[in-house]
Design an enzyme around this catalytic site. Structure first.
Site, PDB file in Angstrom:
ATOM      1  N   ASN A 205      -7.344  17.983  -6.648  1.00 55.92           N
ATOM      2  CA  ASN A 205      -6.500  19.144  -6.353  1.00 55.92           C
ATOM      3  C   ASN A 205      -5.625  19.449  -7.569  1.00 55.92           C
ATOM      4  OD1 ASN A 205      -3.935  17.610  -6.090  1.00 55.92           O
ATOM      5  ND2 ASN A 205      -5.038  16.678  -4.372  1.00 55.92           N
ATOM      6  N   ASP A 308      -5.597   8.431   5.718  1.00 55.40           N
ATOM      7  CA  ASP A 308      -4.220   8.880   5.478  1.00 55.40           C
ATOM      8  C   ASP A 308      -3.411   7.646   5.072  1.00 55.40           C
ATOM      9  OD1 ASP A 308      -2.310  11.486   6.436  1.00 55.40           O
ATOM     10  OD2 ASP A 308      -1.343   9.568   5.998  1.00 55.40           O
ATOM     11  N   LYS A 344       3.793  10.663  10.562  1.00 52.93           N
ATOM     12  CA  LYS A 344       3.562   9.664   9.512  1.00 52.93           C
ATOM     13  C   LYS A 344       4.665   8.603   9.468  1.00 52.93           C
ATOM     14  CE  LYS A 344       0.851  12.980   6.877  1.00 52.93           C
ATOM     15  NZ  LYS A 344      -0.149  12.883   5.824  1.00 52.93           N
TER      16      LYS A 344
END
Ligand code: CTP
Length: 419
Positions: A205, A308, A344
């Protein structure tokens, strides 16, 4: 702002001490310079006087009645004594306690933290006498900003160049820091991760890593011991920060897990984690080990999710104050970030807009809203990434002072302060 006494000795690198004075001043510190006689053969005292805005101490042996009194005043005024560049000669005098000029006398009278940044020919730096002197000084608590490798003024190559001035200034601030981050173990992740399609092609990215690097440097300057887990980036790591380089999300996960269990040799557990990395969310399912020929490249690539990292490290960071980042479209900035804060298991999240020109990914500037699990909301004004890192650390230090929320996600009434 601190009072720094800078000792300059007779090395060709003495001219770089002028930049060091400017760097200290740029950061808001006051500097008073003491020069040895040999240093004055390389740079004029007027240079330092002009840059520091203070009188320069140059007295040598022939005016003992002046310097013998002045060094005591300077010793009391200074909060840190930095000798940069430090020659082999001055290191030897410091190790033996010789006081035959203003600087070496000051070294004996000074009771605060002393730092030296040596600069000399590589053979001299390797010499057993210099090694011994460095060991003696280290054992006495003198801190070293190690010389760098490179080509010397004499043309020889090796280790001996004066460290970069930013690195010396960072080290001084690190040792003088008295805030809430001082002495804490901080982990920072930065940059994009990259997932291989074959030996040369990757999915990644647009993250540059600048925000994470600025946060790592900011924490070090505030006295923290910092480990930076970095995805691939051409950025130069901040001096004083330990760097672990990774490429894929799985490598970043493994490195973080290791550091959360055992931060670094001789260190305690991590106190703070800042997950600034932009982890690639997907990876090619079956990467090739060799470079595929263009004609053999598939029209579609089967992808698999990348784990994750924050969610999967949650059990390991129950006592680690954790700040995550949330890259969000402006239309759902806070809502999206709050979802990530809870999901998270974070203590705070920086809601970071991705749809605004000139901030965030690939930019030199950033801004955002820091949302804390306690319900507090701190607006982080737009600025360079170094400035934004400073604003984030100000808010984190304040939050650390308030103590952690008993349970993450348990919110106190939102405060209007700073919002
Ligand atoms: N993160 C992570 N592991 C991933 C993806 C993200 O640990 N595989 C972390 C990031 O480092 C960041 C936070 O989770 O601190 C939020 O990342 P972000 O990219 O904003 O969100 P995602 O979780 O990827 O969700 P989405 O892309 O749907 O917004």
């Amino acid at each position: 702002m601190s009072n720094v006494v800078l000792g300059v000795t007779g090395s060709i690198a003495a001219y770089r001490a002028a930049d060091l004075v400017r760097e200290f001043r740029r950061r808001g510190h006051r500097v008073r310079v003491v020069m040895t006689r040999a240093a004055q053969a390389f740079v004029s005292p007027l240079t330092f006087e002009t840059l520091s805005g203070e009188r320069v101490t140059t007295h040598a042996l022939e005016q003992p009645e002046e310097w013998s009194v002045e060094h005591v005043g300077l010793a009391r005024w200074g909060e840190a004594l930095v000798v940069a560049p430090a020659t082999a000669n001055v290191l030897a005098k410091m190790a033996c306690g010789i006081a035959d000029d203003s600087l070496t006398t000051l070294c004996l009278a000074f009771e605060g933290p002393v730092m030296v940044a040596p600069a000399m020919n590589p053979s001299m730096w390797r010499h057993p006498a210099v090694r011994e002197n460095c060991k003696t000084l280290e054992a006495r608590g003198v801190r070293f900003v190690a010389p760098a490798p490179g080509v010397m003024a004499c043309g020889e190559e090796g280790v001996g160049r004066l460290a970069e001035v930013e690195g010396i200034a960072n080290a001084v601030e690190h040792h003088l820091a008295r805030g809430r981050l001082a002495g804490k173990n901080v982990l920072v992740t930065a940059g994009a991760t990259a997932e291989p399609l074959d030996r040369v092609r990757v999915f990644s990215n647009r993250s540059s890593g600048k925000m994470g690097y600025a946060l790592a440097e900011g924490a070090y300057r505030r006295g923290a011991n910092v480990a930076l887990i970095s995805g691939p980036t051409p950025l130069v790591p901040p001096a004083g920060v330990e760097v672990v380089r990774v490429t894929s999300g799985e490598e970043m996960f493994a490195a973080l897990k290791k550091l959360l269990r055992k931060p670094a040799a001789g260190r305690d557990k991590a106190d703070v984690l800042v997950m600034a990395a932009a982890v690639s969310d997907v990876r090619p399912k079956t990467p090739r080990r060799t470079k595929a020929k263009k004609r053999d490249l598939p029209q579609t690539v089967a992808m698999a999710p990348v784990r994750d990292i924050l969610e999967d490290t949650a059990p390991l960071r129950k006592r680690v104050w954790t700040l995550g980042f949330a890259a969000e479209e402006s239309s759902r900035l806070e809502q999206g970030a709050l979802g990530k804060l809870r999901k998270k298991h974070l203590d705070a999240v920086l809601a970071n807009p991705v749809s605004k020109n000139g901030v965030g990914f690939e930019s030199d500037e950033n801004e955002g809203i820091l949302l804390l699990a306690s319900g507090r909301r701190v607006r982080i004004e737009r600025g360079s990434k170094a400035e934004v890192a400073g604003r984030i650390w100000d808010a984190v230090e304040e939050a650390l002072g308030r103590g952690r929320s008993a349970a993450r996600g348990k919110r106190e009434k939102p405060s209007s302060k700073n919002s």
